[in-house]
Motif scaffolding. Sequence first.
Motif, PDB file in Angstrom:
ATOM      1  N   GLN A   1       0.848  -1.186   0.000  1.00 20.55           N
ATOM      2  CA  GLN A   1       0.000   0.000   0.000  1.00 20.55           C
ATOM      3  C   GLN A   1       0.888   1.242   0.000  1.00 20.55           C
ATOM      4  O   GLN A   1       2.111   1.146   0.161  1.00 20.55           O
ATOM      5  CB  GLN A   1      -0.903  -0.024   1.236  1.00 20.55           C
ATOM      6  N   VAL A   2       0.255   2.374  -0.187  1.00 16.16           N
ATOM      7  CA  VAL A   2       0.977   3.641  -0.243  1.00 16.16           C
ATOM      8  C   VAL A   2       0.432   4.569   0.833  1.00 16.16           C
ATOM      9  O   VAL A   2      -0.781   4.688   1.002  1.00 16.16           O
ATOM     10  CB  VAL A   2       0.837   4.288  -1.627  1.00 16.16           C
ATOM     11  N   GLN A   3       1.327   5.232   1.549  1.00 16.53           N
ATOM     12  CA  GLN A   3       0.934   6.206   2.554  1.00 16.53           C
ATOM     13  C   GLN A   3       1.385   7.597   2.109  1.00 16.53           C
ATOM     14  O   GLN A   3       2.481   7.765   1.582  1.00 16.53           O
ATOM     15  CB  GLN A   3       1.566   5.904   3.914  1.00 16.53           C
ATOM     16  N   VAL A   4       0.505   8.557   2.333  1.00 13.19           N
ATOM     17  CA  VAL A   4       0.801   9.956   2.014  1.00 13.19           C
ATOM     18  C   VAL A   4       0.595  10.754   3.294  1.00 13.19           C
ATOM     19  O   VAL A   4      -0.504  10.743   3.860  1.00 13.19           O
ATOM     20  CB  VAL A   4      -0.111  10.472   0.889  1.00 13.19           C
ATOM     21  N   VAL A   5       1.634  11.433   3.737  1.00  9.37           N
ATOM     22  CA  VAL A   5       1.577  12.118   5.031  1.00  9.37           C
ATOM     23  C   VAL A   5       1.981  13.572   4.867  1.00  9.37           C
ATOM     24  O   VAL A   5       3.085  13.867   4.391  1.00  9.37           O
ATOM     25  CB  VAL A   5       2.490  11.437   6.057  1.00  9.37           C
ATOM     26  N   GLU A   6       1.089  14.468   5.280  1.00 12.66           N
ATOM     27  CA  GLU A   6       1.367  15.912   5.219  1.00 12.66           C
ATOM     28  C   GLU A   6       1.839  16.413   6.582  1.00 12.66           C
ATOM     29  O   GLU A   6       1.519  15.845   7.620  1.00 12.66           O
ATOM     30  CB  GLU A   6       0.124  16.709   4.831  1.00 12.66           C
ATOM     31  N   SER A   7       2.557  17.515   6.553  1.00 10.76           N
ATOM     32  CA  SER A   7       2.954  18.195   7.783  1.00 10.76           C
ATOM     33  C   SER A   7       3.188  19.665   7.478  1.00 10.76           C
ATOM     34  O   SER A   7       3.343  20.051   6.314  1.00 10.76           O
ATOM     35  CB  SER A   7       4.218  17.574   8.378  1.00 10.76           C
ATOM     36  N   GLY A   8       3.190  20.480   8.543  1.00 10.44           N
ATOM     37  CA  GLY A   8       3.557  21.884   8.388  1.00 10.44           C
ATOM     38  C   GLY A   8       2.428  22.879   8.486  1.00 10.44           C
ATOM     39  O   GLY A   8       2.663  24.086   8.382  1.00 10.44           O
ATOM     40  N   GLY A   9       1.204  22.429   8.682  1.00  9.66           N
ATOM     41  CA  GLY A   9       0.112  23.383   8.812  1.00  9.66           C
ATOM     42  C   GLY A   9       0.177  24.123  10.133  1.00  9.66           C
ATOM     43  O   GLY A   9       1.035  23.852  10.982  1.00  9.66           O
ATOM     44  N   GLY A  10      -0.727  25.071  10.312  1.00 10.33           N
ATOM     45  CA  GLY A  10      -0.764  25.812  11.564  1.00 10.33           C
ATOM     46  C   GLY A  10      -1.500  27.124  11.419  1.00 10.33           C
ATOM     47  O   GLY A  10      -2.218  27.351  10.440  1.00 10.33           O
ATOM     48  N   LEU A  11      -1.305  27.968  12.419  1.00 11.49           N
ATOM     49  CA  LEU A  11      -1.943  29.281  12.474  1.00 11.49           C
ATOM     50  C   LEU A  11      -0.910  30.355  12.177  1.00 11.49           C
ATOM     51  O   LEU A  11       0.186  30.344  12.753  1.00 11.49           O
ATOM     52  CB  LEU A  11      -2.539  29.493  13.865  1.00 11.49           C
ATOM     53  N   VAL A  12      -1.254  31.274  11.292  1.00 14.43           N
ATOM     54  CA  VAL A  12      -0.342  32.345  10.920  1.00 14.43           C
ATOM     55  C   VAL A  12      -1.152  33.611  10.673  1.00 14.43           C
ATOM     56  O   VAL A  12      -2.332  33.533  10.294  1.00 14.43           O
ATOM     57  CB  VAL A  12       0.477  31.946   9.674  1.00 14.43           C
ATOM     58  N   GLN A  13      -0.528  34.743  10.883  1.00 18.37           N
ATOM     59  CA  GLN A  13      -1.203  36.005  10.607  1.00 18.37           C
ATOM     60  C   GLN A  13      -1.165  36.315   9.112  1.00 18.37           C
ATOM     61  O   GLN A  13      -0.270  35.862   8.392  1.00 18.37           O
ATOM     62  CB  GLN A  13      -0.532  37.135  11.380  1.00 18.37           C
ATOM     63  N   ALA A  14      -2.118  37.105   8.688  1.00 14.00           N
ATOM     64  CA  ALA A  14      -2.151  37.537   7.295  1.00 14.00           C
ATOM     65  C   ALA A  14      -0.826  38.201   6.931  1.00 14.00           C
ATOM     66  O   ALA A  14      -0.277  38.981   7.711  1.00 14.00           O
ATOM     67  CB  ALA A  14      -3.313  38.491   7.063  1.00 14.00           C
ATOM     68  N   GLY A  15      -0.331  37.865   5.738  1.00 15.03           N
ATOM     69  CA  GLY A  15       0.959  38.362   5.284  1.00 15.03           C
ATOM     70  C   GLY A  15       2.120  37.465   5.623  1.00 15.03           C
ATOM     71  O   GLY A  15       3.235  37.653   5.115  1.00 15.03           O
ATOM     72  N   GLY A  16       1.871  36.481   6.456  1.00 16.89           N
ATOM     73  CA  GLY A  16       2.928  35.564   6.873  1.00 16.89           C
ATOM     74  C   GLY A  16       3.135  34.426   5.888  1.00 16.89           C
ATOM     75  O   GLY A  16       2.557  34.398   4.802  1.00 16.89           O
ATOM     76  N   SER A  17       3.995  33.494   6.303  1.00 18.70           N
ATOM     77  CA  SER A  17       4.371  32.372   5.447  1.00 18.70           C
ATOM     78  C   SER A  17       4.273  31.057   6.209  1.00 18.70           C
ATOM     79  O   SER A  17       4.420  31.017   7.433  1.00 18.70           O
ATOM     80  CB  SER A  17       5.810  32.541   4.941  1.00 18.70           C
ATOM     81  N   LEU A  18       4.035  30.008   5.466  1.00 19.76           N
ATOM     82  CA  LEU A  18       4.083  28.635   5.976  1.00 19.76           C
ATOM     83  C   LEU A  18       4.650  27.747   4.883  1.00 19.76           C
ATOM     84  O   LEU A  18       4.526  28.050   3.689  1.00 19.76           O
ATOM     85  CB  LEU A  18       2.688  28.126   6.342  1.00 19.76           C
TER      86      LEU A  18
END
Length: 121
Positions: A1-18
């Motif tokens: 089988q294949v697994q797909v795993v995301e990371s790196g989300g969160g809360l940021v203010q407008a104008g910011g970066s993720l």
Amino acid sequence: QVQVVESGGGLVQAGGSLRLSCAASGTIFSINAMGWYRQAAGPQRELVASITSGDILNYGDSVKGRFTISRDNAKNTVYLQMNSLKPEDTAVYYCNANVQKSPIGRSYSFWGQGTQVTVSS
């Protein structure tokens, strides 16, 4: 089988970066394309950005010039650099991998579980 795993989300203010990361693992012969989609309120999931094995890029109109997708083929990983974030970018971001599990036969589409991105005004 294949697994797909995301990371790196969160809360940021407008104008910011993720920066989001997505890694595919398991029974993989090759990956035809990987991409990011997002889903805000409602069932519709929209394309954010995608990249093929030949480095053909595609971006949703609302993120052009602000988001950049890149890929590390050796790690079966795709990244999404999101700059100048806006409140309307708030959504669950899903990673998709279009995978060839063997040298012959069809390809298969696999989805991650999603990661929340929230942009405050």
